[in-house]
Write an enzyme that holds these catalytic residues in place. Structure first.
Site, PDB file in Angstrom:
ATOM      1  N   CYS A  45      47.653  37.475  42.666  1.00  0.00           N
ATOM      2  CA  CYS A  45      47.841  39.104  42.621  1.00  0.00           C
ATOM      3  C   CYS A  45      47.135  39.432  41.100  1.00  0.00           C
ATOM      4  CB  CYS A  45      48.829  39.717  42.943  1.00  0.00           C
ATOM      5  SG  CYS A  45      48.642  39.708  44.998  1.00  0.00           S
TER       6      CYS A  45
HETATM    7  C1  BEZ Z   1      49.895  36.140  44.887  1.00  0.00           C
HETATM    8  O1  BEZ Z   1      50.007  36.197  44.622  1.00  0.00           O
HETATM    9  O2  BEZ Z   1      50.449  34.954  44.074  1.00  0.00           O
HETATM   10  C2  BEZ Z   1      50.650  35.520  46.396  1.00  0.00           C
HETATM   11  C3  BEZ Z   1      51.092  36.464  47.382  1.00  0.00           C
HETATM   12  C4  BEZ Z   1      51.417  35.750  48.967  1.00  0.00           C
HETATM   13  C5  BEZ Z   1      51.167  34.606  49.508  1.00  0.00           C
HETATM   14  C6  BEZ Z   1      51.192  33.899  47.958  1.00  0.00           C
HETATM   15  C7  BEZ Z   1      50.665  34.326  46.806  1.00  0.00           C
END
Ligand code: BEZ
Length: 211
Positions: A45
């Site tokens: 994100c």
């Molecule tokens: C991420 O944004 O890195 C992420 C969020 C939830 C699960 C796996 C990765």
């Protein structure tokens, strides 16, 4: 309930990092992209939000406003933004909705319980100036989205809204387009003055008409 193409995008009032927002009013006459994030302080994100911030001029050139949503609270968003700016070498320039009560996540069916009961998946909704949903995308949490592809789709949506054309596989802005089957052969010269090619009766192409 799932949101389908052509549906009116659900309206909502929400707290965002840019203040309280009434979604439809905020969109005004712009196109909109609403996209969800599983959680704050997550690596994928963080890269996605930084990438979208860097594309500010591309979205502005297409009259598109972008808006992110995450179910974490507003204080968390503000702390996270400092990290995004630092690690992605950018300045966050669009709002993130704080949706701890999942009002937006539920209205847009962003929680898919068989994937994860609490986190939103990576949803994308492209909304046109009439507030109709024109594109939906759903990616899993572990796969970051390709925002060049989202810009490419916006180009296609805007072009095919204004002209009687469709865009072929892997089309990019500037490539030839497909003439809609609703255009009779006898109207081709008038409607496509830049030229056309009839490859098959159902497969007719023309240079991109808005260039
Ligand atoms: C991420 O944004 O890195 C992420 C969020 C939830 C699960 C796996 C990765």
């Amino acid at each position: 309930m799932a949101i389908r193409l052509g549906d009116t995008a659900p309206d909502f009032t929400a707290e965002t990092t840019f203040g309280t927002m009434s979604f439809h009013d905020w969109l005004g006459d712009s196109w909109g992209i609403l996209f969800s994030h599983p959680a704050d302080f997550t690596p994928v994100c963080t890269t996605e939000l930084g990438t979208v911030a860097k594309l500010k001029d591309e979205f502005a050139a297409r009259n598109v406003k972008v808006l992110a949503v995450s179910v974490d609270p507003i204080e968390s968003h503000h702390e996270w933004i400092a990290d995004i700016n630092e690690t992605q070498n950018t300045v966050m320039n669009f709002p993130i909705i704080a949706d701890p009560d999942r009002v937006v996540a539920d209205a847009y069916d962003m929680i898919h319980p068989n994937a994860d009961n609490t986190l939103t998946v990576r949803s994308v909704f492209v909304i046109d100036p009439a507030k109709k949903v024109r594109l939906t995308l759903t990616y899993p949490a572990a796969t970051g989205r390709n925002f060049d592809e989202i810009l490419r789709v916006v180009d296609s949506l805007q072009l095919t809204t204004d002209y009687q054309v469709a865009t072929p596989a892997n089309w990019r802005d500037g490539d030839d387009c497909i003439i809609s089957n609703s255009v009779p052969d006898e109207d081709l010269s008038e409607k496509f003055p830049r030229g056309f090619e009839v490859i098959k009766p159902y497969l007719r192409t023309t240079p991109q008409p808005n260039r």
